[in-house]
Design a protein around this motif. Structure first.
Motif, short mmCIF file in Angstrom:
data_model
loop_
_atom_site.label_atom_id
_atom_site.label_comp_id
_atom_site.label_asym_id
_atom_site.label_seq_id
_atom_site.Cartn_x
_atom_site.Cartn_y
_atom_site.Cartn_z
N LYS A 58 -37.41 -6.11 19.72
CA LYS A 58 -37.20 -5.35 18.48
C LYS A 58 -37.04 -6.35 17.34
O LYS A 58 -36.36 -7.36 17.50
CB LYS A 58 -36.03 -4.37 18.55
CG LYS A 58 -34.68 -4.98 18.83
CD LYS A 58 -33.56 -3.95 18.64
CE LYS A 58 -32.19 -4.60 18.73
NZ LYS A 58 -31.10 -3.72 18.36
N ASP A 61 -33.32 -7.75 15.46
CA ASP A 61 -32.40 -8.52 16.30
C ASP A 61 -32.29 -9.88 15.63
O ASP A 61 -33.29 -10.56 15.42
CB ASP A 61 -32.98 -8.67 17.72
CG ASP A 61 -32.14 -9.56 18.64
OD1 ASP A 61 -31.58 -9.06 19.62
OD2 ASP A 61 -32.06 -10.78 18.37
N ASN A 62 -31.07 -10.24 15.27
CA ASN A 62 -30.85 -11.48 14.51
C ASN A 62 -31.57 -12.68 15.12
O ASN A 62 -32.35 -13.35 14.45
CB ASN A 62 -29.35 -11.82 14.50
CG ASN A 62 -28.59 -10.92 13.56
OD1 ASN A 62 -28.98 -10.77 12.41
ND2 ASN A 62 -27.52 -10.32 14.03
N ASN A 88 -37.49 -1.69 20.69
CA ASN A 88 -36.56 -1.43 21.78
C ASN A 88 -37.01 -0.29 22.70
O ASN A 88 -36.18 0.45 23.23
CB ASN A 88 -35.16 -1.15 21.22
CG ASN A 88 -34.07 -1.61 22.16
OD1 ASN A 88 -34.31 -2.41 23.06
ND2 ASN A 88 -32.88 -1.09 21.98
N TRP A 229 -25.74 -6.57 21.63
CA TRP A 229 -26.16 -7.72 20.80
C TRP A 229 -26.04 -7.43 19.30
O TRP A 229 -26.51 -8.23 18.49
CB TRP A 229 -27.63 -8.12 21.06
CG TRP A 229 -28.05 -8.48 22.44
CD1 TRP A 229 -29.05 -7.88 23.17
CD2 TRP A 229 -27.58 -9.57 23.26
NE1 TRP A 229 -29.21 -8.51 24.38
CE2 TRP A 229 -28.32 -9.55 24.46
CE3 TRP A 229 -26.60 -10.55 23.10
CZ2 TRP A 229 -28.13 -10.47 25.50
CZ3 TRP A 229 -26.41 -11.47 24.13
CH2 TRP A 229 -27.17 -11.42 25.30
N ASP A 230 -25.45 -6.31 18.93
CA ASP A 230 -25.64 -5.77 17.60
C ASP A 230 -24.37 -5.84 16.73
O ASP A 230 -23.28 -5.47 17.19
CB ASP A 230 -26.10 -4.32 17.78
CG ASP A 230 -26.40 -3.63 16.49
OD1 ASP A 230 -27.46 -3.92 15.93
OD2 ASP A 230 -25.56 -2.83 16.04
#
Ligand code: BGC
Ligand code: CA
Length: 363
Positions: A58, A61-62, A88, A229-230
């Protein structure tokens, strides 16, 4: 892309009789004055500059956005990329792979949505006769077990990041006896995990705490959940945990910096980092925003997950594979027995921020 240009010229001239893709060459049959004539397009676009199909699990995502930029810059003059945001959604990614194969890519570079989908993607690549480089998300059973001998992985040794994070935490804890706020000699921590089933998340969760314990520090888990992860999920979790445990929390362990950013937002809103109200937070990745927080004293440290070299290795292996060369030809990478290139992690604190700044193209 030259092949496309050639095609449009031929189409405009109304001369195209049939086009067959053949290995790395495009065979174009044209009819000029009644006699069929076959021309072989052997220019650089078909040979030296391969078309490579890339998916990012995606875009939002940093860490992956830096890896994507690195792949794009490494591709300059070396490959033509079809870049996809899989949003995602594994079924969307499967469709993207089918489309790219239909468009004639010579290799795939795949950041899986679901790490378990590697064999299914490898099957598609195999059926199309093209190689596949998986990157960042590793098949949990090993890329050597996806059932295709033209599949490789570029990423890291997941466990290493947890161990380095644990070492960093143990060292900082020893240097700051005041962090043991209730004075019971134990480290009460909360853990924000990455996505379930992701080898990096699983290994970081396990190895960080195991390493802290191995350094002789007794730990007590107050809460543990996935923040996927967000950052925004990280913030929500931290708000909930602050409401439930407040200053009973003595350490915040995050599987990545993205979630740590959210945690620090929640902490700031609760008055932390003002006066002597402090909470130690650690992450993994060393993204620029985290480096800034380390500079400001709001984050204890992180672990460099090197997007520059992972992106570069992904692209270089994909180009070699696309051209039918040994994947390592002309590169400095090494493959382990699971057919993986593993870029090392590095501990990052205020003392060596420059190492991370370089890996994120800030220097
Ligand atoms: C990174 C995370 C990222 C994940 C995506 C991990 O290696 O540390 O920040 O969200 O990869 O798969
Ligand atoms: Ca304590």
């Amino acid at each position: 892309m030259k092949v496309k240009k050639l095609l449009s010229v031929l189409l405009m001239a109304g001369m195209v009789m049939g086009i067959t893709a053949c290995g790395s060459q495009t065979k174009t049959t044209t009819e000029t004055t009644g006699t069929a004539q076959t021309t072989e397009a052997t220019e650089a676009s078909a040979g030296d500059i391969p078309l490579i199909g890339v998916t990012i699990y995606k875009y939002d995502d940093n860490f992956m956005s830096y890896t994507r930029m690195s792949i794009e810059s490494a591709a300059q003059g070396k490959a033509e990329l079809l870049m996809n945001d899989s949003q995602n959604d594994q079924s969307k990614q499967n469709d993207q792979v089918d489309t790219m194969i239909a468009k004639g890519v010579k290799a795939l570079a795949i950041n899986l949505v679901d790490p378990g989908a590697a064999p299914a993607i490898a099957d598609k690549a195999k059926a199309a006769g093209i190689p596949v480089i998986f990157f960042n998300k590793e098949y949990p059973d090993g890329t050597n077990n996806v059932g295709y001998d033209k599949a490789w992985f570029v990423g890291t040794n997941s466990a290493e990041s947890g161990i380095i994070q644990g070492e960093l935490v143990a060292k900082a804890w020893a240097a700051h006896p005041e962090w043991d706020k209730n004075g019971d000699g134990k480290m009460q921590y909360v853990m924000l995990m990455g996505e379930p089933g992701h080898p990096d998340a699983e290994a970081r969760t396990k190895e960080s705490v195991a390493t802290i314990e191995a350094k002789g520090i007794t730990t007590e888990e107050l809460a543990k959940q996935t923040g996927m992860w967000d950052a925004s999920k990280g913030k929500e979790l931290m708000e909930t945990w602050l409401a439930a445990h407040g200053d009973k929390i003595e350490m915040v362990l995050c599987n990545n910096d993205g979630m740590a950013l959210g945690v620090i937002e929640a902490l700031k809103a609760a008055g932390y980092f003002e006066g002597d109200k402090f909470m130690p937070v650690v992450g993994v990745d060393a993204i620029p925003e985290a480096l800034e927080l380390i500079k400001e004293g709001k984050m204890v440290g992180t672990v460099l997950n090197d997007p520059l070299n992972q992106g570069k290795a992904t692209l270089e292996l994909a180009v070699n594979a696309a051209l039918g060369k040994d994947v390592l030809e002309g590169t400095s990478w090494e493959l382990d027995e699971t057919l993986a290139v593993r870029v090392p992690y590095v501990a990052i604190t205020e003392e060596n921020l420059d190492v991370a700044e370089e890996a994120y193209g800030m220097k």
